[in-house]
Design an enzyme around this catalytic site. Structure first.
Site, mmCIF file in Angstrom:
data_model
loop_
_atom_site.group_PDB
_atom_site.id
_atom_site.type_symbol
_atom_site.label_atom_id
_atom_site.label_comp_id
_atom_site.label_asym_id
_atom_site.label_seq_id
_atom_site.Cartn_x
_atom_site.Cartn_y
_atom_site.Cartn_z
ATOM 1 N N ARG A 36 0.827 -1.214 0.000
ATOM 2 C CA ARG A 36 0.000 0.000 0.000
ATOM 3 C C ARG A 36 0.856 1.257 0.000
ATOM 4 N NH1 ARG A 36 -5.134 -1.802 3.765
ATOM 5 N NH2 ARG A 36 -6.244 -2.764 2.015
ATOM 6 N N LYS A 197 -16.878 -13.227 3.599
ATOM 7 C CA LYS A 197 -17.853 -12.206 3.990
ATOM 8 C C LYS A 197 -19.094 -12.251 3.107
ATOM 9 C CE LYS A 197 -14.062 -9.107 5.123
ATOM 10 N NZ LYS A 197 -13.380 -8.029 4.405
ATOM 11 N N GLY A 350 -8.360 -7.796 0.204
ATOM 12 C CA GLY A 350 -7.088 -7.956 0.923
ATOM 13 C C GLY A 350 -6.582 -9.390 0.894
ATOM 14 N N GLY A 373 -13.833 -3.412 0.223
ATOM 15 C CA GLY A 373 -15.219 -2.969 0.372
ATOM 16 C C GLY A 373 -15.580 -1.868 -0.618
HETATM 17 P P1 ADP Z 1 -11.094 -10.678 0.526
HETATM 18 O O1 ADP Z 1 -10.269 -10.133 1.660
HETATM 19 O O2 ADP Z 1 -10.263 -11.114 -0.630
HETATM 20 O O3 ADP Z 1 -12.230 -9.785 0.143
HETATM 21 P P2 ADP Z 1 -12.704 -12.239 2.371
HETATM 22 O O4 ADP Z 1 -12.183 -11.405 3.474
HETATM 23 O O5 ADP Z 1 -14.138 -12.185 2.032
HETATM 24 O O6 ADP Z 1 -11.809 -12.038 1.037
HETATM 25 O O7 ADP Z 1 -12.423 -13.784 2.670
HETATM 26 C C1 ADP Z 1 -11.140 -14.291 2.880
HETATM 27 C C2 ADP Z 1 -11.177 -15.416 3.860
HETATM 28 O O8 ADP Z 1 -12.109 -16.399 3.469
HETATM 29 C C3 ADP Z 1 -9.856 -16.141 3.996
HETATM 30 O O9 ADP Z 1 -9.340 -15.893 5.270
HETATM 31 C C4 ADP Z 1 -10.219 -17.602 3.797
HETATM 32 O O10 ADP Z 1 -9.585 -18.464 4.724
HETATM 33 C C5 ADP Z 1 -11.705 -17.608 4.021
HETATM 34 N N1 ADP Z 1 -12.368 -18.741 3.374
HETATM 35 C C6 ADP Z 1 -12.374 -19.068 2.088
HETATM 36 N N2 ADP Z 1 -13.065 -20.191 1.869
HETATM 37 C C7 ADP Z 1 -13.534 -20.598 3.067
HETATM 38 C C8 ADP Z 1 -14.313 -21.699 3.515
HETATM 39 N N3 ADP Z 1 -14.764 -22.625 2.671
HETATM 40 N N4 ADP Z 1 -14.598 -21.780 4.831
HETATM 41 C C9 ADP Z 1 -14.136 -20.842 5.692
HETATM 42 N N5 ADP Z 1 -13.396 -19.785 5.331
HETATM 43 C C10 ADP Z 1 -13.104 -19.658 4.038
HETATM 44 MG MG MG Z 2 -10.608 -10.068 3.754
#
Ligand code: ADP
Ligand code: MG
Length: 394
Positions: A36, A197, A350, A373
């Protein structure tokens, strides 16, 4: 109408107050990923090159309106000075006499980094007099923190009413890349969503469905959709309260004739830990005492077929618990798939970016979106308050 940028700003000898996103991951006072800081360099270097005085402000973590020693920006100032190869003066408050006198003593090309904005509760409340105190430190305001543009804070919105407000180069790049996805993506356009999320990400699906040719769902997010399809997901992460909405999204996809792909087989285990017994099962046979932790091999193959030949791709959210080695495969394959596409590719979020980094393929992606977000809200078609208040180009 595109936003006016630093390039439209007569800055020589003037003081530019730049909102950056230096919300970097830290462990015991050490920055573990400086992406960043690097992402803000083009704007800072441009302004210095033009002979401006550069005053930077950022938040770091969630101090909740009070001073938290571990969330000071001192280590960031040090790293920034190394990257810029010039001194960066750091002041331990973002407003007040110390900050004011430091800024008054600046010469053209000098760089100052103010302390964590969120040490003051007024920042997140968008308090007008706090915004005024910040604004008194600059002649111009620049927003280069796309990742916080969906928040109405003093440093993102309040201040833009008090100074001529421009977009930084990173902000411009984000708006251009995400704008392309919304307005004129080359087809076929595929979106891949995953991660944890679900409730944050459901609303963007409605909009994306209208825009894309195919939508692939994996990760924890897909479990809620598997529930909606009537499958049992055992002890997996899922949001039963969102099953109804997931059903409606599935209905909309078929009404629009869009291809919505869900996992067919999954990697299951009792816990997301190294050393536990791991197996692959069909989504019709997920054992009640296990968790879905990655997409299975058949799904990876189906996803590869669905993606191949796409001219535009957007990916947000890992396909599994990629942090733990046995559940990393689906996400790494997705990284390779997106990286192998010849067209315009955008990856945001992230965790998605750290998964991509792990794969070593970050440089094969057209645009890495720094705002999780904020990118999603933008793609939902929402007006981001921190963008809305910036000047339009003449
Ligand atoms: P980003 O930061 O890319 O937007 P999120 O914060 O929504 O993504 O999600 C990332 C998290 O989702 C990771 O920590 C990962 O371990 C978790 N994750 C992915 N698939 C699963 C799953 N099947 N069950 C539980 N957690 C999951
Ligand atoms: Mg995340």
């Amino acid at each position: 109408m595109p936003k006016a940028t630093v390039r439209n700003m007569p800055v020589t000898g003037r003081s530019c107050l730049v909102r950056v996103d230096f919300n970097v991951p830290m462990k015991a006072g050490t920055i573990t990923d400086d992406s960043r800081i690097k992402a803000a360099l083009p704007t800072v270097e441009y302004l210095r090159h033009q002979g401006a005085k550069v005053v930077l402000m950022s938040h770091l973590g969630r101090p909740g309106g009070k001073v938290v020693e571990g969330l000071r920006l001192g280590p960031v100032a040090k790293r920034l000075a190394e990257l810029l190869n010039c001194p960066v003066a750091y002041v331990d408050d973002c407003v007040g006499l110390k900050a004011k006198s430091l800024v008054l003593g600046m010469k053209p090309k000098d760089v100052v980094l103010l302390e964590n904005l969120r040490f003051h509760p007024e920042e997140e409340k968008n308090d007008p007099s706090f915004a005024e105190q910040l604004a008194s430190l600059g002649d111009f305001y620049v927003n280069d923190a796309f990742g916080t543009a969906h928040r109405s804070h003093a440093s993102t919105v309040g201040i833009a009413r008090l100074l001529p407000a421009y977009a930084g180069l990173l902000m411009e790049k984000e708006l251009r890349a995400l704008g392309t996805l919304l307005r004129n993506p080359e087809r076929p356009f595929v979106a891949v969503l995953g991660g944890a999320k679900v409730s944050d990400k459901l609303s963007v699906l409605w909009k994306l469905l209208e825009k894309v040719d195919a939508l692939l769902l994996g990760g924890g997010m897909a479990n809620t959709f598997l529930l909606a399809e009537g499958f049992d997901v055992g002890k997996s992460l899922a949001e039963p309260a969102k099953v109804q909405e997931a059903k409606e999204i599935l209905r909309k996809a078929s009404a629009l004739g869009k291809n919505l792909h869900l996992p067919r087989d999954v990697v299951v285990a009792p816990r997301p830990e190294v050393g536990v017994p791991v197996s692959v099962v069909s989504v019709q046979a997920i054992p009640g005492d296990l968790m879905v932790l990655d997409i299975g091999p058949e799904t990876r193959k189906a996803f590869a077929e669905a993606i191949s030949g796409s001219k535009t791709a957007f990916w947000n959210g890992p396909m599994g618990v990629f942090e733990v080695e046995p559940f990393r495969g689906g996400t790494m394959e997705m990284a390779a798939l997106v990286a192998s596409l010849g067209g315009f590719t955008v990856v945001g979020g992230g965790d998605s970016l750290s998964a991509l980094k792990m794969s070593g393929l970050s440089n094969r992606i057209s645009h890495l979106s720094t705002g999780g977000g904020a990118s999603l809200e933008f793609l939902e078609g929402k007006t981001l308050p921190g963008v809305h208040c910036l000047k339009e180009q003449d």
